[in-house]
Scaffold this motif. Structure first.
Motif, PDB file in Angstrom:
ATOM      1  N   TRP A  22       0.710  -1.317  -0.077  1.00 38.58           N
ATOM      2  CA  TRP A  22       0.104  -0.013  -0.078  1.00 38.58           C
ATOM      3  C   TRP A  22       0.880   1.091  -0.109  1.00 38.58           C
ATOM      4  CZ3 TRP A  22      -4.501  -1.298   3.941  1.00 38.58           C
ATOM      5  CH2 TRP A  22      -5.592  -2.121   3.254  1.00 38.58           C
ATOM      6  N   ASP A  23       1.964   1.271   0.290  1.00 35.32           N
ATOM      7  CA  ASP A  23       3.049   2.440   0.092  1.00 35.32           C
ATOM      8  C   ASP A  23       3.142   3.086  -1.285  1.00 35.32           C
ATOM      9  OD1 ASP A  23       3.539   2.330   2.767  1.00 35.32           O
ATOM     10  OD2 ASP A  23       5.346   1.860   2.935  1.00 35.32           O
ATOM     11  N   HIS A  24       2.870   2.049  -2.257  1.00 36.04           N
ATOM     12  CA  HIS A  24       3.094   2.589  -3.637  1.00 36.04           C
ATOM     13  C   HIS A  24       2.347   1.722  -4.468  1.00 36.04           C
ATOM     14  CE1 HIS A  24       5.392   4.602  -7.042  1.00 36.04           C
ATOM     15  NE2 HIS A  24       5.128   3.273  -7.192  1.00 36.04           N
ATOM     16  N   ASN A  40       0.521   7.333  -9.173  1.00 32.11           N
ATOM     17  CA  ASN A  40       1.098   6.754  -7.939  1.00 32.11           C
ATOM     18  C   ASN A  40       0.105   6.876  -6.739  1.00 32.11           C
ATOM     19  OD1 ASN A  40       3.107   5.594  -9.637  1.00 32.11           O
ATOM     20  ND2 ASN A  40       4.319   7.533  -9.323  1.00 32.11           N
ATOM     21  N   TYR A  41      -0.294   6.192  -6.035  1.00 30.84           N
ATOM     22  CA  TYR A  41      -0.908   6.346  -4.897  1.00 30.84           C
ATOM     23  C   TYR A  41      -0.402   5.734  -3.590  1.00 30.84           C
ATOM     24  CZ  TYR A  41      -4.724   7.592  -8.325  1.00 30.84           C
ATOM     25  OH  TYR A  41      -5.484   8.210  -9.267  1.00 30.84           O
ATOM     26  N   MET A  42      -0.708   6.235  -2.465  1.00 36.41           N
ATOM     27  CA  MET A  42      -0.430   5.516  -1.306  1.00 36.41           C
ATOM     28  C   MET A  42      -1.842   5.171  -0.620  1.00 36.41           C
ATOM     29  SD  MET A  42       1.636   6.805   2.094  1.00 36.41           S
ATOM     30  CE  MET A  42       3.297   6.536   1.330  1.00 36.41           C
ATOM     31  N   TYR A  60      -7.295   6.449  -1.076  1.00 37.89           N
ATOM     32  CA  TYR A  60      -6.124   6.634  -2.158  1.00 37.89           C
ATOM     33  C   TYR A  60      -5.598   8.054  -2.002  1.00 37.89           C
ATOM     34  CZ  TYR A  60      -7.676   2.072  -4.054  1.00 37.89           C
ATOM     35  OH  TYR A  60      -8.134   0.709  -4.241  1.00 37.89           O
ATOM     36  N   LYS A  63       0.410  10.679  -4.621  1.00 36.76           N
ATOM     37  CA  LYS A  63       1.602  10.694  -4.014  1.00 36.76           C
ATOM     38  C   LYS A  63       2.237  11.928  -4.293  1.00 36.76           C
ATOM     39  CE  LYS A  63       4.262   7.094  -2.975  1.00 36.76           C
ATOM     40  NZ  LYS A  63       5.089   5.643  -3.071  1.00 36.76           N
ATOM     41  N   ALA A 519      -0.060   8.968   6.119  1.00 40.77           N
ATOM     42  CA  ALA A 519       0.941   8.935   4.791  1.00 40.77           C
ATOM     43  C   ALA A 519       1.989   9.951   5.034  1.00 40.77           C
ATOM     44  CB  ALA A 519      -0.295   9.623   3.650  1.00 40.77           C
ATOM     45  N   ARG A 522       4.444   8.129   7.300  1.00 35.43           N
ATOM     46  CA  ARG A 522       5.102   7.127   6.379  1.00 35.43           C
ATOM     47  C   ARG A 522       6.145   7.755   5.361  1.00 35.43           C
ATOM     48  NH1 ARG A 522       0.571   3.491   3.532  1.00 35.43           N
ATOM     49  NH2 ARG A 522      -0.651   2.808   5.556  1.00 35.43           N
ATOM     50  N   MET A 523       5.930   8.999   4.873  1.00 33.37           N
ATOM     51  CA  MET A 523       6.982   9.475   4.021  1.00 33.37           C
ATOM     52  C   MET A 523       8.117  10.431   4.666  1.00 33.37           C
ATOM     53  SD  MET A 523       4.369  10.726   1.154  1.00 33.37           S
ATOM     54  CE  MET A 523       5.380  10.540  -0.357  1.00 33.37           C
TER      55      MET A 523
END
Ligand code: SF4
Length: 932
Positions: A22-24, A40-42, A60, A63, A519, A522-523
């Motif tokens: 799910w990160d990418h 591109n989605y997270m 969704y 990114k 999100a 996470r980044m």
């Protein structure tokens, strides 16, 4: 437990990405078609906040800018299994609402004048901290109140309020489920059912669970699963709902006669020997029943059954058919089908007949009676109790229960209520029973939602009764406009909450998360407060309460601050992340191990998956082994300590039994006898306040059924959800063709519907989908706005003029329909609907049931053609009449005389210490009732 779709008993959604990816996630961009371009989605899981069911969602996030592009069902959520109703994905509308309140607002000028200014959160927190601190220091612990419309977390506010030492939790329960809760609680001590639809052979619904109802999406999918496996479905509803249309039987009894219909099923089961003798003999307090009904006689099981046959002779199929208007042969047919299902009989009533009628609590009690007779209590395919299927993990520390009792919440007139007499708050305040120093309405719109909304408006305007009022809300509302502060709070993708619901025979927890914050973290972008990741300065409530509590007791002298100190950093303020980290590390069985298997911390596991299945197959909890050391055997399988049953011997060992005084299912309730209602010691039929004998259709008199939801609307929070209002934007009055002919109207004509305190004017829909003699109108529409400059870009709130025609007499008149409007969202200029529906609740007087305290929603009304000068959407109401009706119903209640305020074994929201239950102890507090 695994979260693999196979073990969740669902068809895997083949193309749905696995959580570890799910990160990418790369997906084709639909807007680029026919070019094949990817985006591109997270993906970040959360839970829906748009009804009580707490279904799983996955957001969704693009990114490139972390904007939310869509929300879909989370296939790894044990309750919803990837399936959602329209309201889940519509969370996106709420996030992107162009009329959102993005900053804290303070009123300018008198309450309700429609003028606001932006203020800082520091100002808000300091203002409320000072006001609450003053009340606490001065011992006014019943003057701080938190009033919740949509709950969405388990236990968090209990902890906050108890840390302050106040008795201040108010809810919406008594306009929703209070009656059903009492009916269920009398049987087993648990106030909510959890039907196992999936494994049932017969499903009986007094609700519309395939389209709305409680936990409707998780239930609807399991009802269909059950049907696909051969279960029969019977729906009892005066309306041909979508659920009724999918059923094997649709029974439409006269409103208010449902309890008798259910007793007639019991009658057949008793007379045809279709009951489960083994379950009854072991698990029902029939000996207590016989001792009460037939003192001195030998207590045999046969005598018990014979006595029930005599007691319920009034509910024979023929007699029930005459009273209920349902064919006797059909009654027998349905009852036999229930008997054939044996323990695999799942049933549910929530709202519907229970919430419509005086005595509606007996509907739930009689429904459960049928389940008890066939032994379906806690059985596979039967009906569990909520305590079996809900898991609430403990937080790191819990303050002790409060020592005070607030009579504004639990007045002595209704010692058996489930729960707070919430809708009577303004009536109590008008009657001089107290005042509020600080009042929080939380996702709650009582002016619009509750009956007698103009009394709410009058009280909310009165600064001597409500000194300081904050509306914690994601949207503008009819109530927020009378607040001192409107405080923007996050929607389902913008906040933390931990929630578990009794959706089926399992226990799970769902983690609502602020998805942009997650999100960003996470980044590698740290976020201190959730509002920093949300739009504008939209806060999440968890952090609001931590900050507010800290400021109330900055120096720790009130003993509040210590409850907000980090379990990881001594003496420092806890963060919301630490709060949940501790719970996941320490309070959820199996979670640390499941996380370790994936190389994650428990917190990271929940951030990644959004839900955790704690236990499956939760049937027969009453058979749980009990610790009966030191207990004496009273005989008949009852083990006692200090004269009180503590366990039941079954299958050769002590068992926990049910949470009732007898530890058994109670067909005879000593509680009802002891607390002033001996005539209702057993399940009985009570004639409703809308019994058909009270109506003369020739004079235009009808029963109004105003309780049904529309599947696509969110009570009072969908006015800015364009997708939802495109689906549902009108709520006409359903009228049967025979009645329409008598009244002289056709579809789309206007009628005036008059109650005892006012009237509304609405369009007609002529349909055979409602019983003759009954009219019905959904309560899900009819929003309004008073000001052009507040909430003007709305999809559902027409502009109205509020006029005071005479003291206490008000008229709301529409001056503009729903119209397209300009905004940054081009869809707002494409609105094609104009109606928006008509409000009805303002015209309803309060009608508190004398026993359960539930507002009895059904109304005796006069229906006639609209008068000359009436306009679609007119609402007229007289609050002087409504206060008189309130006093009339108040007189029906039987005030408790003591020594306790309420049975100690009954559930109570945010339960106080046992000492607070004593009337004597209470009277010592300044010599006057708390809150006065
Ligand atoms: S049933 Fe619909 S509104 Fe309720 S939680 Fe599920 S998706 Fe949300």
């Amino acid at each position: 437990m695994s979260h693999d779709p196979a073990t969740l008993n669902i068809t895997p959604i083949e193309n749905f990405p696995r959580p570890e990816t799910w990160d990418h996630v790369e997906l084709l961009d639909a807007k680029a078609w026919p070019r094949r371009e990817t985006k591109n989605y997270m993906l970040v899981p959360t839970t829906c906040f748009n009804c009580e069911a707490a279904c799983g969602l996955v957001a969704y996030l693009d990114k490139s800018d972390l904007s939310i592009k869509k929300l879909e069902g989370n296939p790894f959520h044990p309750g919803s299994r990837g399936r959602n109703c329209a309201k889940g994905p519509a969370t996106l509308n709420q996030v992107n609402d162009t009329a959102r309140v993005l900053y804290p607002m303070k009123r300018v000028g008198p309450r309700g004048s429609g003028k606001w200014e932006r203020v800082s959160w520091d100002h808000v927190l300091d203002t409320f901290a000072a006001q609450i601190r003053r009340a606490l220091v001065e011992g006014r612990k019943t003057e701080v109140m938190y009033h919740v419309g949509r709950p969405g977390h388990d236990g968090y506010m209990d902890r906050v309020l108890q840390s302050w030492g106040v008795d201040g939790h108010n809810s919406h329960t008594n306009v929703c489920s209070g009656a059903a809760r009492l009916g269920y609680a009398l049987w087993t001590g648990a106030d909510r059912p959890s039907p196992d639809h999936e494994n049932a052979k017969f499903i009986l619904l007094l609700s519309s669970h395939l389209e709305t109802g409680h936990y409707f999406n998780p239930h609807a999918q399991r009802i269909i699963d059950g049907k696909l496996k051969g279960a029969k479905l019977c729906t009892v509803d005066v309306r041909l709902s979508n659920t009724a249309s999918m059923s094997d039987w649709w029974l439409a009894p006269y409103p208010g006669t449902e309890a008798l219909l259910l007793l007639s099923f019991a009658h057949v089961l008793l007379h045809e020997g279709l009951y489960d003798r083994e379950f009854l003999e072991e698990w029902v307090n029939w000996r207590d029943y016989l001792a009460w009904a037939h003192p001195g006689e030998p207590a045999t099981f046969e005598r018990f059954i014979e006595s029930l046959k005599v007691r319920y002779a009034y509910a024979s199929p023929d007699k029930a058919a005459a009273e209920c208007g349902v064919d006797a042969k059909t009654i027998v047919e349905v009852a036999r089908a229930i008997g054939a299902a044996k323990r695999a009989f799942a049933s549910h009533v929530w709202r519907n007949a229970a919430s419509g009628n005086e005595g509606g609590w007996q509907v739930a009690r009689c429904l459960q009676f049928v389940g008890v007779l066939v032994g379906a209590v806690g059985a596979k395919g039967g009906t569990n109790m909520n305590v079996q299927d809900k898991f609430v993990p403990a937080p790191f520390v819990k303050p002790p229960p409060q020592q005070v009792w607030n009579e504004l919440l639990y007045p002595r007139e209704w010692p058996l209520s489930h729960h707070e007499l919430s809708f009577l708050l303004p009536h109590f305040l008008k009657d001089g029973r107290g005042k509020l120093a600080a009042y929080f309405t939380r996702v709650y719109n009582p002016v619009w939602t509750n009956p007698d909304g103009m009394v709410w408006e009058e009280v909310l305007r009165d600064e001597s009764k409500v000194e300081l009022h904050a509306a914690l809300t994601p949207t503008w509302s009819e109530t927020a406009q009378y607040a001192d502060y409107v405080l923007p709070m996050g929607v389902g993708a913008e906040r933390h909450d931990l929630q578990s619901q009794e959706t089926h025979a399992a226990q799970w927890i769902g983690f609502r998360q602020p998805v942009r914050r997650v999100a960003m973290e996470r980044m590698g972008k740290p976020v201190e407060f959730t509002w920093q990741a949300n739009p504008g300065e939209v806060w999440e409530e968890d952090e609001f309460w931590i900050e507010l509590s800290w400021r109330i007791d900055a120096d720790g002298s009130l003993g509040i601050r210590k409850w907000y100190e980090s379990p990881y950093r001594k003496g420092e303020k806890i963060t919301v992340t630490e709060y949940y980290r501790w719970i996941f590390e320490n309070s959820v069985p199996g979670l640390p191990e499941a996380a370790a298997q994936e190389g994650l911390t428990p917190l990271d596991y929940m951030r990644r998956h959004g839900a955790f299945l704690v236990k499956e197959g939760t049937w027969e909890v009453h058979m749980k082994a009990a610790d009966a050391a030191g207990a004496a055997n009273r005989g008949e399988g009852t083990l006692e300590k200090d004269g009180k049953p503590v366990a039941i011997v079954a299958a050769g060992a002590p068992r926990a039994g049910f949470n009732t005084p007898s530890k058994r299912c109670e067909i005879f309730s000593k509680t009802m006898v002891d607390w002033g209602w001996p005539e209702y010691a057993t399940p009985e039929y009570i004639k409703s306040h809308v019994h058909r004998g009270k109506f003369d259709h020739a004079k235009g008199e009808y029963v109004l059924v105003p309780t049904f939801r529309l599947p696509t609307l969110i009570h009072t929070r969908s006015a800015n959800s364009k997708w939802l209002y495109e689906l549902s934007n009108t709520n006409p009055v359903w009228i049967h063709p025979e009645d329409a002919a008598r009244i002289g109207v056709d579809t789309l004509d206007l009628v005036r519907v008059s109650t005892r305190i006012g009237h509304f004017v609405n369009k007609v829909w002529v349909t055979e989908g409602v019983r003759p003699g009954v009219v019905a109108c959904s309560h899900h529409l009819g929003r309004w706005r008073l000001f052009e400059n507040v909430a003007q870009d709305t999809y559902a709130m027409p502009l109205v003029r509020r006029e005071e025609l005479a003291p206490g007499q008000y008229r709301f008149r529409r001056i503009e329909d729903i119209v397209p409007f300009a905004s940054s969202d081009p869809d707002s200029g494409r609105i094609w609907w104009s109606d928006g529906g008509v409000h009805q609740n303002l015209t309803f007087p309060v009608q508190p049931d004398p026993v359960s305290g539930m507002h009895c929603w059904h109304q005796a009304v006069k229906v006639e053609r609209a008068h000359a000068g009436d306009i679609h959407g007119d609402v007229v109401v007289d609050t002087t009449k409504s206060m008189a009706v309130y006093h009339e119903w108040l007189a029906k209640a039987r005030p408790v005389q003591g020594p306790l305020r309420r049975p100690l074994h009954f559930a109570r929201a945010v339960k106080p210490a046992p000492e607070a239950y004593k009337l004597e102890a209470y009277k010592l507090e300044g010599g006057k009732p708390a809150g006065s």
